[in-house]
Design a protein around this motif. Structure first.
Motif, short mmCIF file in Angstrom:
data_model
loop_
_atom_site.label_atom_id
_atom_site.label_comp_id
_atom_site.label_asym_id
_atom_site.label_seq_id
_atom_site.Cartn_x
_atom_site.Cartn_y
_atom_site.Cartn_z
N PHE A 175 0.84 -1.21 0.00
CA PHE A 175 0.00 0.00 0.00
C PHE A 175 0.87 1.25 0.00
O PHE A 175 0.60 2.21 -0.73
CB PHE A 175 -0.92 0.05 1.22
N MET A 176 1.89 1.26 0.82
CA MET A 176 2.76 2.43 0.94
C MET A 176 3.59 2.64 -0.33
O MET A 176 3.70 3.76 -0.83
CB MET A 176 3.64 2.31 2.17
N ARG A 177 4.15 1.56 -0.83
CA ARG A 177 5.00 1.64 -2.02
C ARG A 177 4.21 2.11 -3.25
O ARG A 177 4.66 2.95 -4.02
CB ARG A 177 5.64 0.28 -2.28
N GLU A 178 3.01 1.55 -3.42
CA GLU A 178 2.22 1.85 -4.62
C GLU A 178 1.21 2.98 -4.42
O GLU A 178 0.50 3.35 -5.34
CB GLU A 178 1.49 0.59 -5.09
N ARG A 179 1.13 3.49 -3.18
CA ARG A 179 0.18 4.56 -2.83
C ARG A 179 -1.25 4.16 -3.18
O ARG A 179 -1.97 4.89 -3.87
CB ARG A 179 0.56 5.86 -3.52
N ILE A 180 -1.64 2.98 -2.68
CA ILE A 180 -2.99 2.47 -2.90
C ILE A 180 -3.64 2.19 -1.54
O ILE A 180 -2.94 1.90 -0.57
CB ILE A 180 -3.00 1.20 -3.78
N PRO A 181 -4.98 2.28 -1.46
CA PRO A 181 -5.65 2.08 -0.18
C PRO A 181 -6.05 0.63 0.11
O PRO A 181 -6.57 0.35 1.18
CB PRO A 181 -6.92 2.94 -0.33
N GLY A 182 -5.79 -0.26 -0.82
CA GLY A 182 -6.15 -1.66 -0.63
C GLY A 182 -5.81 -2.46 -1.86
O GLY A 182 -5.37 -1.90 -2.87
N ALA A 183 -6.01 -3.77 -1.77
CA ALA A 183 -5.66 -4.63 -2.90
C ALA A 183 -6.48 -5.92 -2.87
O ALA A 183 -6.81 -6.44 -1.80
CB ALA A 183 -4.17 -4.99 -2.85
N PRO A 184 -6.77 -6.45 -4.07
CA PRO A 184 -7.41 -7.76 -4.14
C PRO A 184 -6.43 -8.82 -3.64
O PRO A 184 -5.21 -8.69 -3.82
CB PRO A 184 -7.67 -7.96 -5.64
N ILE A 241 -8.17 -6.74 0.79
CA ILE A 241 -7.62 -6.21 2.04
C ILE A 241 -7.39 -4.71 1.89
O ILE A 241 -6.91 -4.24 0.85
CB ILE A 241 -6.32 -6.94 2.46
N SER A 242 -7.79 -3.97 2.92
CA SER A 242 -7.67 -2.51 2.88
C SER A 242 -6.76 -2.02 3.99
O SER A 242 -6.43 -2.76 4.92
CB SER A 242 -9.06 -1.88 3.05
N GLU A 243 -6.39 -0.75 3.90
CA GLU A 243 -5.61 -0.13 4.97
C GLU A 243 -6.35 -0.28 6.29
O GLU A 243 -5.74 -0.59 7.31
CB GLU A 243 -5.41 1.36 4.68
N GLN A 244 -7.66 -0.06 6.27
CA GLN A 244 -8.47 -0.16 7.48
C GLN A 244 -8.34 -1.55 8.11
O GLN A 244 -8.21 -1.67 9.33
CB GLN A 244 -9.94 0.14 7.14
N ASP A 245 -8.37 -2.59 7.27
CA ASP A 245 -8.24 -3.96 7.77
C ASP A 245 -6.90 -4.17 8.50
O ASP A 245 -6.81 -4.99 9.41
CB ASP A 245 -8.31 -4.98 6.62
#
Length: 137
Positions: A30-39, A51-55
């Motif tokens: 998330f930090m490297r790609e600046r994304i808030p979550g990923a499949p 999975i999300s940052e919140q999770d």
């Protein structure tokens, strides 16, 4: 009007994470790609969750406070994931998204992850469609 299908606007190279990865590895992604979550996918590229940052926040707090080892993403990911087909209408998805989350929809074809559709992709499609309205009137 030009096509407004998911496949025309989706990210065809989404940053998916393996079901064998840890929460710490997800956070790094998330930090490297600046994304808030990923499949989350398995070895066959079948979507099994999201999975999300919140999770990850609670688990990372446990890591910090208790020096616990980071659990697998499968322990904290959402398993009930809304997905869309590549040939779905962006207008229908925009309508659904305007009323409730999620922020991202994994795009799945025959169970396999083939892309990701985010609010940014939907807005791009809507802006381009709106521009067509002005050109033709």
């Amino acid at each position: 009007m030009h096509s407004i299908l998911v496949e025309d606007y989706m990210d065809t190279n989404p940053h998916a994470i393996s079901d064998k990865a840890t929460v710490r590895e997800a956070v790094s992604l998330f930090m490297r790609e600046r994304i808030p979550g990923a499949p989350v996918i398995n070895d066959e590229k079948t979507l099994i969750g999201f999975i999300s940052e919140q999770d990850c926040i609670k688990e990372m707090l446990n890591d910090v406070f208790y020096c616990e080892e980071s659990p697998a993403v499968t322990a904290v990911m959402s398993r009930n994931v809304r997905t869309v087909s590549p040939n779905a209408s962006i207008l229908e998805i925009a309508e659904a998204m305007s009323k409730a989350p999620p922020k991202n929809y994994p795009v799945v074809n025959e169970g396999k992850l083939v892309g990701l559709l985010s609010r940014k992709h939907i807005l791009t499609a809507l802006v381009e469609t709106n521009e067509d309205c002005y050109i033709h009137h």
